[in-house]
Enzyme design. Structure first.
Site, PDB file in Angstrom:
ATOM      1  N   ASP A 328       0.871  -1.231   0.242  1.00  0.00           N
ATOM      2  CA  ASP A 328       0.219   0.088  -0.032  1.00  0.00           C
ATOM      3  C   ASP A 328       0.764   1.097   0.255  1.00  0.00           C
ATOM      4  OD1 ASP A 328      -2.804   1.182   0.564  1.00  0.00           O
ATOM      5  OD2 ASP A 328      -1.929   1.926   2.375  1.00  0.00           O
ATOM      6  N   GLU A 357       1.523   0.168  -4.710  1.00  0.00           N
ATOM      7  CA  GLU A 357       1.524   1.185  -5.590  1.00  0.00           C
ATOM      8  C   GLU A 357       2.008   2.419  -5.248  1.00  0.00           C
ATOM      9  OE1 GLU A 357      -3.491   2.146  -3.996  1.00  0.00           O
ATOM     10  OE2 GLU A 357      -2.138   2.412  -2.477  1.00  0.00           O
TER      11      GLU A 357
END
Ligand code: CA
Length: 651
Positions: A328, A357
């Site tokens: 994340d 990400e």
């Protein structure tokens, strides 16, 4: 009062401890306790009968050891009791379970003494991880544990729990398979679970009272309690293992959503209550910096933070047999930490699936050149980044619900779609200045790119298409929805699907459902009946991808050599061939055409001869739908067509 400004401290002067014995270890006859708390004046250890409230049954002081560590050894059987630490750092800090707790009581406030082997389900020793030959073979399905089964029509008994993933033979409306049988039917290779490590927002005493995605980490090494049948015990550990084992038995890998970039609490976090300031970056004014938009960001570049993250990832890989990690807001981490994770995992099990990400949610004090962002993807060791340029080009920008994309008739978005076709690699036929923010081929190899159009964040694909095309009829929306799926599952790189995309999942236009109720977030299995044709198409696309090596090329050199876009520009059309790909033995040439325009188009074929159509409109059949001899073909509106030709059929 604790002064929470730490910018004056040179944290690199803190001692490093490289051992693997931090935390609380229980044998049933004795316990050994070790925590890293340099700068502390005292560390106390409390033992309780209860997971919340009550008085401690004993309090001991840890002994200071070298390298910033504090230790304690006690004889006796502590199994089933709970514990906390309290650190004196100028003043006494709060009691916490420490940063290393692997088992916790209800709501994660106290650690739980446990014997790890006793949490193994029957047959665990035979459980086998899923190993990929190459990361691009992965077809990932991203789902939230609760969403998967909580709907009244899910057919599963253990609603909202880890154990729902172990239920075989379940059916939803219309008698269509739900649950794990549905995943097998769809044919995906990996189940990516939204956070399953302990988070704090959902009250584990009343898991139905509040919903959350779980990006509010509390205990990084313990599974979340609200997904278990009894959050006060080791059930959360055993039942997560049962989930992993059930998916493995179905041939599916498990991807763990790793949220080490921030903590749910800031000053009250176990990190700050143990070694104040050390685990976080701060702004020049001494406030906690917030590149995550969640109140803080982790200082991954510090030696013991890096070790913490790497150890934790390795723990999930070894103790729980997970097969991959999704990071994340990976852009918060420094590049060395990410490569350290890869190196450590390679020691355990080479070839695990890693992606993240490649961005942050806000500015970080750490300069971008050191961070694991998309533009630095080439400096990351086999860790892929999500291709948001492709995502936004296919369906329209994520943050503007009304903006259309390639599949819904927006022109001049062909170039970033082509960029996704080649997995963000360098290709001589792409004009990178038209590709949007990225603007350059940030991936050196296809395994560095995750190709997708939707995820848990933002509108579902179906909602996005409906909201950006309010006057379009449902039949046409479904064509666009299928075309988007066709683009994802035929493009190079790692394929990634948001759960429910295969049957037009809706969240009723909610673009940020992180705490929305089940009624918004649940997978409504009625969709599989209502949109059976969409499901069948996505299933066929998955099968196509798995059976056609040319859609999963191993190297960017192969992509450059074998994949050639049509030199003729047609508005709303992407047309390319894959020719003489060494891994593709059936056909000399594949010709893929994506017609996003609302009328049929005529496409010139690369050469005359006998062509076999293997995909047209809603049908896909590797054995061929029809054959013809011509040097042109008509492609129906808003659809993908794939034609193939064997060497002997070419002229
Ligand atoms: Ca929790």
């Amino acid at each position: 009062m604790q002064n929470w400004k730490y910018n004056h401290i040179d944290f690199s002067s803190y001692p490093f401890y490289g051992g693997d014995d931090l935390g609380v270890h229980t044998t049933g006859k004795e316990i050994s306790v070790k925590i890293w708390a340099p700068g502390a004046q005292c560390v106390d250890f409390f033992v309780y009968r209860e997971s919340e409230g009550g008085m401690p049954v004993r309090i001991d002081s840890l002994k200071q050891e070298k390298d910033g560590c504090w230790i304690l050894h006690l004889g006796g059987n502590f199994k089933g009791l709970y514990y906390t630490f309290r650190v004196k750092n100028g003043e006494w800090m709060n009691e916490t379970p420490g940063v290393d707790a692997r088992a916790v009581g209800i709501n994660g406030k106290r650690g739980l003494f446990f014997i790890p082997e006793e949490t193994n389900p029957d047959g665990w020793e035979l459980d086998q991880p899923i190993i990929l030959e190459n990361q691009v073979d992965a077809i990932v399905y991203e789902v939230h544990v609760r969403d998967f089964s909580i709907a009244a029509n899910s057919g599963m008994i253990n609603k909202g729990k880890f154990l729902a993933f172990t239920e075989q033979g379940t059916k939803g409306p219309g008698g269509f398979a739900s649950g794990i049988d549905h995943l097998k039917e769809l044919g995906i290779t990996h189940v990516h679970l939204l956070p399953v490590a302990d988070f704090y927002t959902v009250d584990e005493r009343q898991p139905d009272s509040k919903y959350n995605w779980g990006y509010d980490p509390l205990n990084f090494n313990a599974p979340e309690g609200s997904y278990s049948s009894n959050p006060d015990t080791t059930a959360r550990i055993r039942e997560f293992k049962e989930l992993v084992m059930a998916l493995h038995q179905a041939g599916l890998g498990v991807v763990f959503d790793a949220v080490y970039n921030h903590t749910g609490y800031t000053r009250r976090s176990w990190f700050n209550q143990t070694v104040p300031g050390y685990y976080y970056r701060q702004n020049p004014d001494g406030s906690f910096s917030d590149a995550t938009g969640c109140g803080n960001e982790i200082a991954s570049e510090r030696a013991m933070v890096r070790k913490y993250i790497i150890d934790s990832v390795c723990y999930w890989a070894t103790e729980f047999h997970v097969d991959g990690f999704r990071f994340d807001l990976m852009g918060v981490f420094d590049i060395d930490t990410m490569n350290g994770i890869r190196a450590a995992l390679d020691q355990l099990r080479p070839g695990m699936l890693l992606y993240g990400e490649g961005w942050t949610a806000a500015e970080s004090p750490m300069p971008e050149k050191y961070r694991a962002v998309k533009v630095n993807a080439n400096r990351l060791d086999r860790i892929a980044c999500f291709n948001d340029d492709f995502r936004d080009a296919v369906k329209g920008h994520n943050f503007d619900s009304r903006e259309r994309g390639f599949v819904s008739g927006r022109t001049l978005s062909e170039e970033p779609v082509k960029f996704g076709v080649v997995a963000a690699c360098n290709h001589p036929q792409i004009v990178y200045s038209y590709v949007g923010n990225g603007g350059f081929p940030w991936a050196g190899e296809p395994h560095q790119t995750v190709t997708y159009v939707s995820a848990h964040d933002n509108l579902t694909l179906f909602d996005k298409l409906r909201m950006s095309n309010p006057d379009t009829d449902l039949a046409t929306i479904k064509q666009m929805h299928k075309l988007a799926g066709a683009l994802v599952l035929t493009s190079q790189g790692i394929s990634f699907l948001h759960a429910g995309i295969e049957f037009c999942r809706t969240k009723d236009g909610d673009h940020n459902s992180y705490k929305s109720p089940d009624s918004i977030n649940q997978l409504d299995w009625a969709g599989k009946q209502e949109f059976q044709d969409v499901f069948q198409y996505y299933k066929a696309l998955v099968s196509l991808r798995k059976n056609v090596p040319g859609l999963r090329m191993r190297s960017s050199n192969h992509i450059r050599q074998s994949l050639r876009f049509s030199p003729l520009y047609q508005i709303g059309v992407i047309s390319y061939t894959i020719e003489d790909y060494p891994g593709e033995t059936r056909w000399k040439t594949m010709h893929l055409v994506f017609n996003a325009s609302v009328r049929a188009i005529t496409v010139d074929l690369v050469r005359p001869g006998r062509w076999t159509v293997i995909a047209c409109e809603s049908e896909i059949d590797l054995n061929g739908l029809r054959q013809f001899e011509d040097n042109q073909v008509s492609v129906p509106p808003i659809s993908m067509m794939i034609l193939v030709q064997r060497s002997e059929d070419s002229q």
